[in-house]
Motif scaffolding. Structure first.
Motif, PDB file in Angstrom:
ATOM      1  N   ALA A 110       0.374  -1.370   0.111  1.00  0.00           N
ATOM      2  CA  ALA A 110      -0.002   0.753   0.166  1.00  0.00           C
ATOM      3  C   ALA A 110       0.857   1.054  -0.124  1.00  0.00           C
ATOM      4  CB  ALA A 110      -1.311  -0.222   1.684  1.00  0.00           C
ATOM      5  N   ASP A 111       2.472   0.992   0.818  1.00  0.00           N
ATOM      6  CA  ASP A 111       2.550   2.139   0.589  1.00  0.00           C
ATOM      7  C   ASP A 111       4.018   2.335  -0.749  1.00  0.00           C
ATOM      8  OD1 ASP A 111       2.163   3.279   3.244  1.00  0.00           O
ATOM      9  OD2 ASP A 111       3.848   1.808   3.863  1.00  0.00           O
ATOM     10  N   SER A 112       3.076   1.735  -1.308  1.00  0.00           N
ATOM     11  CA  SER A 112       4.601   1.920  -2.692  1.00  0.00           C
ATOM     12  C   SER A 112       4.078   2.809  -3.915  1.00  0.00           C
ATOM     13  CB  SER A 112       4.585   0.139  -3.451  1.00  0.00           C
ATOM     14  OG  SER A 112       3.340  -0.261  -4.179  1.00  0.00           O
ATOM     15  N   LEU A 117       0.069   5.489  -6.602  1.00  0.00           N
ATOM     16  CA  LEU A 117      -0.489   6.508  -8.274  1.00  0.00           C
ATOM     17  C   LEU A 117      -2.018   5.473  -8.020  1.00  0.00           C
ATOM     18  CD1 LEU A 117       0.788   8.547  -9.768  1.00  0.00           C
ATOM     19  CD2 LEU A 117       1.500   6.752 -11.115  1.00  0.00           C
ATOM     20  N   GLY A 118      -1.810   4.567  -8.280  1.00  0.00           N
ATOM     21  CA  GLY A 118      -3.353   3.917  -8.512  1.00  0.00           C
ATOM     22  C   GLY A 118      -4.775   4.069  -7.647  1.00  0.00           C
ATOM     23  N   THR A 119      -3.718   4.513  -6.317  1.00  0.00           N
ATOM     24  CA  THR A 119      -5.078   4.897  -5.423  1.00  0.00           C
ATOM     25  C   THR A 119      -6.155   6.952  -5.330  1.00  0.00           C
ATOM     26  OG1 THR A 119      -5.320   4.443  -3.139  1.00  0.00           O
ATOM     27  CG2 THR A 119      -5.641   5.625  -2.452  1.00  0.00           C
ATOM     28  N   ASP A 120      -4.776   7.424  -5.767  1.00  0.00           N
ATOM     29  CA  ASP A 120      -4.835   8.915  -5.983  1.00  0.00           C
ATOM     30  C   ASP A 120      -5.844   8.872  -7.411  1.00  0.00           C
ATOM     31  OD1 ASP A 120      -3.420   9.216  -4.230  1.00  0.00           O
ATOM     32  OD2 ASP A 120      -1.728   9.875  -5.207  1.00  0.00           O
ATOM     33  N   LEU A 121      -4.953   8.034  -8.073  1.00  0.00           N
ATOM     34  CA  LEU A 121      -6.486   8.613  -9.884  1.00  0.00           C
ATOM     35  C   LEU A 121      -7.088   7.347  -9.973  1.00  0.00           C
ATOM     36  CD1 LEU A 121      -2.836   8.291 -11.785  1.00  0.00           C
ATOM     37  CD2 LEU A 121      -3.593   9.890 -11.488  1.00  0.00           C
TER      38      LEU A 121
END
Length: 362
Positions: A110-112, A117-121
């Motif tokens: 989850a910190d990679s 990037l996937g969470t943000d986008l």
């Protein structure tokens, strides 16, 4: 049933009950069962060669704990969630390519940066699929992309290029892994599946087993041989020239599918050969029209080791470094207009590009 058989059955049952209780206790207690120096050994037991794809991968659907970090692998043998079976209409997809840095070595998934990037986008209708494995070079990265590009249909391929991506000898190949004997296969299975055995093996390796002097001598000999090839990333260095060929094939492959390749040079601290690596990558980018970004600027406000997983020991980026990298990738991809354009078409195209060769010793 004779008394002897009854006693044997009771002894066996008691042994199994004891081992089961110890296994449950270890899982609840979760003691340190690995450290940085043991993590490489643990990884070497876990990876396997994929003869179809032409790269090393983790055990499909496997789980590994190394240096206190848990790694879960999907059915493709890659770290991350199960790859999507289809690409939803209207979805813009980014594929992240790379080695152990992209794979998030030393940090929770989850910190990679691919996960961040996937969470943000995600709210913008953009998903991120990581294709990475510790130890990969550009040849293996190309092979994996070639294998799955028509399944994933990415719009953007973001490659995080690391200085050792030119090395033609994969570390797992150099270590003569994965294991092939029955004893080694059993050992690997127990280390991966049993927390009790994992902890016992780590205790033996770190507290009892003597130093592997033979392995250390072989490593020194390899480094001496590498020096005979010349300075890393010199224009005519054979490893760079081969890596450059792989990059050119990535460009052809992605463009034939309507996708865009973007290269990020991993250059934390601008330590050698980082600056020279960036010089070669920029030359490549200018020739092929590929955007190239230097990540060194992200970490100039503090000492570089503040962004290491373990100062002086493990130079992989920690969670803070991954956070900055994810933000930088989103910003630069947005500036390029790659996060707002229409998703690529679904029909695959045959590139005619031959598969990259398996890394080989020189």
């Amino acid at each position: 049933m004779s008394d002897r058989l009854v006693k044997l059955a009771l002894a066996l049952a008691a042994t199994l009950l004891t081992l089961g209780s110890l296994e449950a206790g270890i899982r609840l207690w979760r003691p340190a069962a690995s450290d940085f120096f043991d993590a490489g050994r643990r990884w070497a037991l876990f990876v396997e060669w994929d003869p179809v794809g032409g790269y090393y991968r983790g055990v499909p659907n496997g789980q590994l704990t190394a240096a206190g970090v848990e790694y879960r692998f999907n059915s493709w043998g890659l770290r991350g969630p199960e790859p999507p079976a289809t690409k939803p209409p209207g979805t813009l997809r980014i594929v992240t390519l790379g080695d152990s840095v992209t794979n998030g070595s030393g940090v929770a998934y989850a910190d990679s940066f691919p996960a961040l990037l996937g969470t943000d986008l995600g709210p913008r209708g953009i998903d991120v699929v990581p294709l990475s494995m510790g130890g990969w070079n550009t040849g293996e990265e190309l092979n994996c992309l070639r294998r799955y590009i028509d399944v994933l249909r990415p719009d953007v391929a973001a490659l995080l290029y690391v200085a050792n991506d030119t090395e033609e000898v994969d570390p797992w190949e150099a270590a003569q892994r994965p294991p092939t004997t029955l004893a080694d296969r059993l050992y690997r299975t127990l280390v991966v599946k049993s927390r009790l055995f994992e902890w016992a093996a780590w205790t033996y390796v770190t507290k009892i087993e003597p130093v592997d002097w033979k392995g250390l001598k072989e490593m020194v000999a390899r480094r001496k041989q590498e020096k005979t090839l010349g300075p890393p990333f010199s224009p005519d260095h054979p490893w760079w020239l081969r890596s450059r060929e792989h990059l050119a094939e990535m460009v052809a492959l992605t463009r034939s599918r309507g996708a865009t390749l973007v290269i990020y040079g991993w250059n934390l601290g601008s330590y050698p050969p980082g600056p020279v690596m960036m010089e070669r990558l920029r030359e490549f980018g200018d020739e092929f029209g590929v955007p190239v970004f230097d990540t060194a600027q992200l970490y100039t406000d503090e000492h570089p080791m503040n962004f290491f997983v373990l100062a002086y020991v493990d130079s992989h980026p920690n969670a803070r470094a991954h956070r900055r990298l994810a933000d930088y990738m989103e910003r630069t991809l947005d500036d390029l207009g790659l996060l707002s354009r229409s998703p690529s078409a679904s029909s695959p195209v045959n590139t005619g590009v031959p598969p990259a060769r398996k890394p080989h010793s020189m």
